[in-house]
Scaffold this motif. Structure first.
Motif, PDB file in Angstrom:
ATOM      1  N   ARG A  26       0.831  -1.205   0.000  1.00  0.00           N
ATOM      2  CA  ARG A  26       0.000   0.000   0.000  1.00  0.00           C
ATOM      3  C   ARG A  26       0.870   1.261   0.000  1.00  0.00           C
ATOM      4  O   ARG A  26       0.607   2.205  -0.754  1.00  0.00           O
ATOM      5  N   LEU A  27       1.901   1.271   0.815  1.00  0.00           N
ATOM      6  CA  LEU A  27       2.785   2.438   0.884  1.00  0.00           C
ATOM      7  C   LEU A  27       3.566   2.630  -0.412  1.00  0.00           C
ATOM      8  O   LEU A  27       3.716   3.763  -0.901  1.00  0.00           O
ATOM      9  N   PHE A  28       4.086   1.535  -0.976  1.00  0.00           N
ATOM     10  CA  PHE A  28       4.839   1.624  -2.225  1.00  0.00           C
ATOM     11  C   PHE A  28       3.975   2.215  -3.342  1.00  0.00           C
ATOM     12  O   PHE A  28       4.448   3.027  -4.143  1.00  0.00           O
ATOM     13  N   VAL A  29       2.720   1.784  -3.411  1.00  0.00           N
ATOM     14  CA  VAL A  29       1.830   2.244  -4.474  1.00  0.00           C
ATOM     15  C   VAL A  29       1.398   3.688  -4.242  1.00  0.00           C
ATOM     16  O   VAL A  29       1.396   4.510  -5.171  1.00  0.00           O
ATOM     17  N   ASN A  30       1.046   4.017  -3.014  1.00  0.00           N
ATOM     18  CA  ASN A  30       0.492   5.344  -2.725  1.00  0.00           C
ATOM     19  C   ASN A  30       1.556   6.434  -2.595  1.00  0.00           C
ATOM     20  O   ASN A  30       1.294   7.596  -2.935  1.00  0.00           O
ATOM     21  N   GLU A  31       2.750   6.074  -2.101  1.00  0.00           N
ATOM     22  CA  GLU A  31       3.763   7.088  -1.829  1.00  0.00           C
ATOM     23  C   GLU A  31       5.008   6.963  -2.700  1.00  0.00           C
ATOM     24  O   GLU A  31       5.824   7.880  -2.731  1.00  0.00           O
ATOM     25  N   GLY A  32       5.143   5.840  -3.395  1.00  0.00           N
ATOM     26  CA  GLY A  32       6.321   5.621  -4.233  1.00  0.00           C
ATOM     27  C   GLY A  32       7.388   4.864  -3.464  1.00  0.00           C
ATOM     28  O   GLY A  32       7.662   5.174  -2.296  1.00  0.00           O
ATOM     29  N   TYR A  33       7.995   3.892  -4.127  1.00  0.00           N
ATOM     30  CA  TYR A  33       8.971   3.018  -3.467  1.00  0.00           C
ATOM     31  C   TYR A  33      10.126   3.806  -2.847  1.00  0.00           C
ATOM     32  O   TYR A  33      10.503   3.572  -1.696  1.00  0.00           O
ATOM     33  N   GLN A  34      10.682   4.752  -3.585  1.00  0.00           N
ATOM     34  CA  GLN A  34      11.842   5.492  -3.110  1.00  0.00           C
ATOM     35  C   GLN A  34      11.515   6.360  -1.896  1.00  0.00           C
ATOM     36  O   GLN A  34      12.408   6.683  -1.098  1.00  0.00           O
ATOM     37  N   SER A  35      10.262   6.742  -1.744  1.00  0.00           N
ATOM     38  CA  SER A  35       9.866   7.625  -0.644  1.00  0.00           C
ATOM     39  C   SER A  35       9.544   6.867   0.639  1.00  0.00           C
ATOM     40  O   SER A  35       9.351   7.490   1.685  1.00  0.00           O
ATOM     41  N   VAL A  36       9.474   5.549   0.560  1.00  0.00           N
ATOM     42  CA  VAL A  36       9.079   4.742   1.714  1.00  0.00           C
ATOM     43  C   VAL A  36      10.318   4.101   2.343  1.00  0.00           C
ATOM     44  O   VAL A  36      11.041   3.360   1.683  1.00  0.00           O
ATOM     45  N   SER A  37      10.548   4.401   3.603  1.00  0.00           N
ATOM     46  CA  SER A  37      11.669   3.799   4.334  1.00  0.00           C
ATOM     47  C   SER A  37      11.187   2.617   5.156  1.00  0.00           C
ATOM     48  O   SER A  37       9.981   2.464   5.413  1.00  0.00           O
ATOM     49  N   LEU A  38      12.136   1.794   5.578  1.00  0.00           N
ATOM     50  CA  LEU A  38      11.778   0.682   6.456  1.00  0.00           C
ATOM     51  C   LEU A  38      11.192   1.200   7.769  1.00  0.00           C
ATOM     52  O   LEU A  38      10.295   0.575   8.349  1.00  0.00           O
ATOM     53  N   ARG A  39      11.695   2.329   8.241  1.00  0.00           N
ATOM     54  CA  ARG A  39      11.161   2.906   9.476  1.00  0.00           C
ATOM     55  C   ARG A  39       9.693   3.283   9.305  1.00  0.00           C
ATOM     56  O   ARG A  39       8.880   3.098  10.217  1.00  0.00           O
ATOM     57  N   HIS A  40       9.366   3.822   8.123  1.00  0.00           N
ATOM     58  CA  HIS A  40       7.974   4.186   7.850  1.00  0.00           C
ATOM     59  C   HIS A  40       7.090   2.936   7.844  1.00  0.00           C
ATOM     60  O   HIS A  40       5.988   2.937   8.408  1.00  0.00           O
ATOM     61  N   ILE A  41       7.563   1.877   7.201  1.00  0.00           N
ATOM     62  CA  ILE A  41       6.802   0.622   7.201  1.00  0.00           C
ATOM     63  C   ILE A  41       6.633   0.110   8.628  1.00  0.00           C
ATOM     64  O   ILE A  41       5.536  -0.300   9.040  1.00  0.00           O
ATOM     65  N   ALA A  42       7.719   0.141   9.397  1.00  0.00           N
ATOM     66  CA  ALA A  42       7.683  -0.347  10.778  1.00  0.00           C
ATOM     67  C   ALA A  42       6.680   0.447  11.611  1.00  0.00           C
ATOM     68  O   ALA A  42       5.918  -0.125  12.409  1.00  0.00           O
ATOM     69  N   ASP A  43       6.669   1.771  11.437  1.00  0.00           N
ATOM     70  CA  ASP A  43       5.721   2.603  12.177  1.00  0.00           C
ATOM     71  C   ASP A  43       4.281   2.219  11.854  1.00  0.00           C
ATOM     72  O   ASP A  43       3.415   2.184  12.736  1.00  0.00           O
ATOM     73  N   GLN A  44       4.039   1.911  10.574  1.00  0.00           N
ATOM     74  CA  GLN A  44       2.684   1.575  10.139  1.00  0.00           C
ATOM     75  C   GLN A  44       2.209   0.222  10.669  1.00  0.00           C
ATOM     76  O   GLN A  44       1.012   0.004  10.838  1.00  0.00           O
ATOM     77  N   VAL A  45       3.149  -0.683  10.910  1.00  0.00           N
ATOM     78  CA  VAL A  45       2.763  -2.010  11.410  1.00  0.00           C
ATOM     79  C   VAL A  45       2.956  -2.123  12.918  1.00  0.00           C
ATOM     80  O   VAL A  45       2.653  -3.163  13.504  1.00  0.00           O
TER      81      VAL A  45
END
Length: 202
Positions: A26-45
């Protein structure tokens, strides 16, 4: 007295790895792969960034897994039926129908695959492009059959196949009307593509 058995948690909800994958997609599609960090993914989960490595190898590998899975399953979808060598139009309709039905059902993966292939490593990109080349080859074979039957009229079968797939990808990546049923959409696109490949006959 019989006691009801409570279902295990794994039967009720996705695993942590599956949850991480769905959030990352969802983050890759909505925000773009380069703009998404692992920290951002971790915060979301709801976990520490370092804990993600217990479930995924890396962000790069996760992207490749998404794209490779999509392309492999799409290839299987359009090649799982035998080509009807006596009816090029029917074979084309089958290909377009399977391609659209599968891709719309997996639209986020499809959009990610088309948008982010440039973010793959050279080896990963070659692997994906090989799968796509097989998709083009199957469609090219169908068009060649139609050519031999006098159903399709194109100057270059490879270009016609590539252009047809570009049209399909444009449909999937565009704004799909919520009030347009998928079967109606598929019939409309099948008709448009058939007319474009047989236009020289008129």
């Amino acid at each position: 007295m019989n006691r009801a058995v409570e279902p295990k948690a794994s039967q009720q909800e996705p695993s942590k790895a599956e949850f991480i994958r769905s959030v990352a997609l969802r983050l890759f599609v909505n925000e773009g792969y380069q703009s998404v960090s692992l920290r951002h993914i971790a915060d979301q989960v709801g976990m520490q960034a370092g804990s993600l490595y217990n479930h995924i190898e890396s962000k790069q590998t996760l992207l490749f897994d998404f794209i490779q899975e999509l392309e492999y399953r799409l290839l299987h979808s359009v090649t799982k039926y035998p080509i009807t060598r006596f009816d090029g139009r029917a074979a084309l309709s089958n290909y377009v129908g399977y391609y659209l039905r599968f891709s719309i059902a997996n639209r986020d993966l499809h959009i990610l695959s088309r948008r982010e292939i440039c973010s793959l490593t050279p080896a990963q990109k070659n692997s994906v492009e090989n799968l796509r080349a097989q998709q083009v080859a199957r469609l090219e074979e169908i068009i060649a059959i139609g050519q031999s039957q006098g159903v399709f009229f194109v100057e270059n079968e490879r270009v016609a196949a590539s252009a047809t797939l570009a049209m399909l990808d444009g449909v999937i990546g565009g704004a799909l009307g919520g009030d347009l049923k998928i079967d109606v959409l598929i019939r409309l696109i099948q008709s448009l593509i058939y007319k474009s490949l047989s236009a020289a006959a008129s």
